[in-house]
Design a protein around this motif. Sequence first.
Motif, PDB file in Angstrom:
ATOM      1  N   ASP A 171      12.125  18.789  76.087  1.00  0.00           N
ATOM      2  CA  ASP A 171      10.530  19.476  75.354  1.00  0.00           C
ATOM      3  C   ASP A 171      10.338  20.278  74.858  1.00  0.00           C
ATOM      4  N   TRP A 172       8.990  20.322  73.874  1.00  0.00           N
ATOM      5  CA  TRP A 172       8.926  21.400  72.440  1.00  0.00           C
ATOM      6  C   TRP A 172       8.478  22.344  73.153  1.00  0.00           C
ATOM      7  N   LEU A 173       8.712  23.485  72.186  1.00  0.00           N
ATOM      8  CA  LEU A 173       7.520  24.980  72.553  1.00  0.00           C
ATOM      9  C   LEU A 173       7.704  25.418  71.272  1.00  0.00           C
ATOM     10  N   ALA A 174       5.855  25.723  70.756  1.00  0.00           N
ATOM     11  CA  ALA A 174       5.188  26.798  69.782  1.00  0.00           C
ATOM     12  C   ALA A 174       5.104  27.057  70.730  1.00  0.00           C
ATOM     13  N   PRO A 175       5.654  28.852  69.809  1.00  0.00           N
ATOM     14  CA  PRO A 175       5.248  29.476  70.188  1.00  0.00           C
ATOM     15  C   PRO A 175       4.486  30.835  68.852  1.00  0.00           C
TER      16      PRO A 175
ATOM     17  N   LEU B  72       2.120  13.652  69.377  1.00  0.00           N
ATOM     18  CA  LEU B  72       1.992  11.792  69.362  1.00  0.00           C
ATOM     19  C   LEU B  72       2.999  11.204  68.972  1.00  0.00           C
ATOM     20  N   ALA B  73       4.248  11.319  67.866  1.00  0.00           N
ATOM     21  CA  ALA B  73       5.341  11.088  67.656  1.00  0.00           C
ATOM     22  C   ALA B  73       5.862  10.971  69.051  1.00  0.00           C
ATOM     23  N   GLU B  74       6.019  11.443  69.704  1.00  0.00           N
ATOM     24  CA  GLU B  74       6.840  11.996  71.292  1.00  0.00           C
ATOM     25  C   GLU B  74       6.186  10.326  72.177  1.00  0.00           C
ATOM     26  N   LYS B  75       4.784  10.309  72.367  1.00  0.00           N
ATOM     27  CA  LYS B  75       4.516   9.272  73.129  1.00  0.00           C
ATOM     28  C   LYS B  75       4.263   8.160  72.533  1.00  0.00           C
ATOM     29  N   ARG B  76       4.879   7.959  71.334  1.00  0.00           N
ATOM     30  CA  ARG B  76       5.075   6.572  70.160  1.00  0.00           C
ATOM     31  C   ARG B  76       6.621   5.896  70.796  1.00  0.00           C
ATOM     32  N   LEU B  77       7.336   7.590  70.336  1.00  0.00           N
ATOM     33  CA  LEU B  77       9.158   6.724  71.383  1.00  0.00           C
ATOM     34  C   LEU B  77       9.278   6.951  72.510  1.00  0.00           C
ATOM     35  N   ALA B  78       8.685   7.369  73.251  1.00  0.00           N
ATOM     36  CA  ALA B  78       8.431   6.913  74.758  1.00  0.00           C
ATOM     37  C   ALA B  78       8.264   5.775  75.009  1.00  0.00           C
ATOM     38  N   GLU B  79       6.952   4.778  73.899  1.00  0.00           N
ATOM     39  CA  GLU B  79       6.564   3.570  74.549  1.00  0.00           C
ATOM     40  C   GLU B  79       7.463   2.664  73.546  1.00  0.00           C
ATOM     41  N   ARG B  80       8.572   3.230  72.290  1.00  0.00           N
ATOM     42  CA  ARG B  80       9.260   2.715  71.947  1.00  0.00           C
ATOM     43  C   ARG B  80      10.028   2.151  72.897  1.00  0.00           C
ATOM     44  N   ASP B  81      10.781   3.410  73.415  1.00  0.00           N
ATOM     45  CA  ASP B  81      12.328   3.342  74.238  1.00  0.00           C
ATOM     46  C   ASP B  81      11.643   3.128  75.866  1.00  0.00           C
ATOM     47  N   GLY B  82      10.221   2.206  75.790  1.00  0.00           N
ATOM     48  CA  GLY B  82      10.137   2.336  77.605  1.00  0.00           C
ATOM     49  C   GLY B  82      10.412   3.545  78.846  1.00  0.00           C
ATOM     50  N   ARG B  83      10.138   5.230  78.286  1.00  0.00           N
ATOM     51  CA  ARG B  83      10.378   5.718  79.646  1.00  0.00           C
ATOM     52  C   ARG B  83       9.301   7.407  78.957  1.00  0.00           C
ATOM     53  N   GLU B  84       9.628   8.410  79.966  1.00  0.00           N
ATOM     54  CA  GLU B  84       8.822   9.189  80.017  1.00  0.00           C
ATOM     55  C   GLU B  84       8.909   9.346  78.542  1.00  0.00           C
ATOM     56  N   PRO B  85       7.997  10.637  77.744  1.00  0.00           N
ATOM     57  CA  PRO B  85       7.064  11.310  76.571  1.00  0.00           C
ATOM     58  C   PRO B  85       8.297  12.604  77.471  1.00  0.00           C
ATOM     59  N   ARG B  86       8.108  12.955  75.947  1.00  0.00           N
ATOM     60  CA  ARG B  86       8.952  14.689  76.262  1.00  0.00           C
ATOM     61  C   ARG B  86       7.583  14.987  76.080  1.00  0.00           C
ATOM     62  N   VAL B  87       7.294  15.928  75.695  1.00  0.00           N
ATOM     63  CA  VAL B  87       5.744  17.058  76.216  1.00  0.00           C
ATOM     64  C   VAL B  87       5.422  18.452  75.129  1.00  0.00           C
ATOM     65  N   ALA B  88       4.880  18.737  74.561  1.00  0.00           N
ATOM     66  CA  ALA B  88       5.208  19.428  73.926  1.00  0.00           C
ATOM     67  C   ALA B  88       4.232  20.660  74.084  1.00  0.00           C
ATOM     68  N   LEU B  89       4.796  22.316  74.112  1.00  0.00           N
ATOM     69  CA  LEU B  89       3.924  22.979  75.251  1.00  0.00           C
ATOM     70  C   LEU B  89       3.618  24.281  73.056  1.00  0.00           C
ATOM     71  N   ALA B  90       2.355  24.595  73.526  1.00  0.00           N
ATOM     72  CA  ALA B  90       1.768  25.551  72.566  1.00  0.00           C
ATOM     73  C   ALA B  90       0.635  26.337  72.883  1.00  0.00           C
ATOM     74  N   PHE B  91       0.652  27.770  72.757  1.00  0.00           N
ATOM     75  CA  PHE B  91       0.757  29.100  72.962  1.00  0.00           C
ATOM     76  C   PHE B  91      -0.058  29.254  71.669  1.00  0.00           C
ATOM     77  N   VAL B  92      -1.768  30.156  72.103  1.00  0.00           N
ATOM     78  CA  VAL B  92      -2.816  30.674  71.427  1.00  0.00           C
ATOM     79  C   VAL B  92      -2.905  31.423  71.798  1.00  0.00           C
ATOM     80  N   GLY B  93      -3.612  32.663  71.239  1.00  0.00           N
ATOM     81  CA  GLY B  93      -4.789  33.792  72.111  1.00  0.00           C
ATOM     82  C   GLY B  93      -5.974  33.364  71.564  1.00  0.00           C
ATOM     83  N   ASP B  94      -6.036  34.716  72.345  1.00  0.00           N
ATOM     84  CA  ASP B  94      -7.794  34.429  71.953  1.00  0.00           C
ATOM     85  C   ASP B  94      -8.279  34.516  70.928  1.00  0.00           C
ATOM     86  N   GLY B  95      -7.746  35.040  69.953  1.00  0.00           N
ATOM     87  CA  GLY B  95      -8.002  35.235  68.917  1.00  0.00           C
ATOM     88  C   GLY B  95      -8.501  33.635  68.400  1.00  0.00           C
ATOM     89  N   GLY B  96      -7.553  33.619  68.382  1.00  0.00           N
ATOM     90  CA  GLY B  96      -6.592  31.996  67.987  1.00  0.00           C
ATOM     91  C   GLY B  96      -7.469  30.864  67.810  1.00  0.00           C
TER      92      GLY B  96
END
Length: 372
Positions: A92-96, A152-176
Motif C-alpha cells: 500500500d502507498w503512504l504519503a506523509p 486512481l492508478a491502483e484502482k485501474r490496475l486492480a480492475e485490469r488484473d482482477g484483484r483487490e486494489p492497493r490503497v493510498a493513505l495520505a496525511f495532512v495537518g489541520d492547517g493543510g
Amino acid sequence: MTTSHTRSRLPDPRLEGVFCILDADGAPRQPELVPADPARLIAMYRAMRRTRIFDERALVLQRQGRLGVYPLFGGMEATQVGAVLALDAPHDWLAPTYRGTGCALAYGLPMHKVILSWRAHPDGSRLDPDSHLLPFYTPIANQLPHAAGIALAEKRLAERDGREPRVALAFVGDGGTSEGDFHVGLNFAAVFKVPAIFVIENNGWAISTPTDRQTAAATLASRGEGYGMPSVRVDGNDLLAVAHVTEGAVARARRGAGPTLIEAITYRVLPHTSSDDPARYRDSAEADEWREKRDPGMRLRTYLTGRGLWNDAQEETMISAVDAELRSELELADAAPGIEPWELLEHVFETPTPEMVEQQAELRALHSGGKA
C-alpha cells in the motif's frame, strides 16, 4: 497564566464526541474492540514507543548540530502509527507530511534514511523502489492530489488484473485543510471513487494559528460531506481507536466503496519545529494538560500493565533496544558520502528539465572555479 498574546482552550472543545476505545487513563471504554491477541497489542505498543523515542533523540541530535531544522511529532505518535499499522506495507502507498517521521518509521523506513533526510542529504530521498513510501512533503497539502492520482492508478490496475486494489493513505495537518490542494485531492478522490484514506492530524495549531481561526465549521471531518465521502472523528491519542477506524477505511477502499476522511484529534505538545517558541502564541497550561493527562504512550501502557502484559523491565529493555538501533543507524548515516551542490537537483524529475540541466552545469563550473 494566559497573557494577551497567548490563547488557552481548556477543556479542549475539539474532543467532544470523538470515537475512542481506551479512555485517557487507559480504561477500556469499548473492551469488545480491543484486539484479542496480546502479542498484537504489545507489537502495536512497541511500534508506537519506538517512534516516540526516536523523536526525543532526534531533538538532541538537532541541538548537537547533527540534524537540520526538525519537525517534532512527539505526543502525536498514536495518530501516525495507528493509521500506518492498518496498511499492507510495503504494497500500500503512504504519503506523509513533513511532520510524518513517525509514519515513515512505522511503515518501515530505516532510521538512517530519516536522519539523512533531515540533513538534506540526497540519500535520504533515494527510497527503496519496491516500497510505496513517498518522501516527506513540505509544501502544505501538496501530497493529497498525488495520493488521489496514485489511488486512481491502483484502482485501474486492480480492475485490469482482477484483484483487490492497493490503497493510498495520505496525511495532512489541520492547517493543510485550508489549502486548495486539500479540496482538489479530496474532490477528485470522491468523484472517481478511488481507494484512498485521508487522515487529518488535527493537532490544534497551524504553527501559531488555532483551528477555530481557520474555520467556522464545528469539525474538520464535516468537510467530507461536501465531497460526498464518509468521515469519522477519532481520538488521535488512542492508538487502538486510530488503528480500528483506519482498518475500516482500508477495508472499505479495497472493496471498491471509495475514499474516507478521518479527523484525528491530537495535540502538538512540542514546538512546531526545533526553531519554534510556542510560548509566544499559546498558554503552556494547554500543552501541559495534554502532555500529562492524554499522553498516547502512557494510555496504552497503563492498559497493558493492568492486564499483566507489560512491566517496567520490559519498558527498559525496549528503550535500550531502540537506542542501540539508533546508534547503529546513526553510524550508517554518518558514513554516507559527502555530496556535491549539483546533486541537490537530482532525483527531482525522472528527466531533468532544460533549466535544471543548465543550473547543474553552472554549479559544476562554479565548483571547479570555471565559468558557466
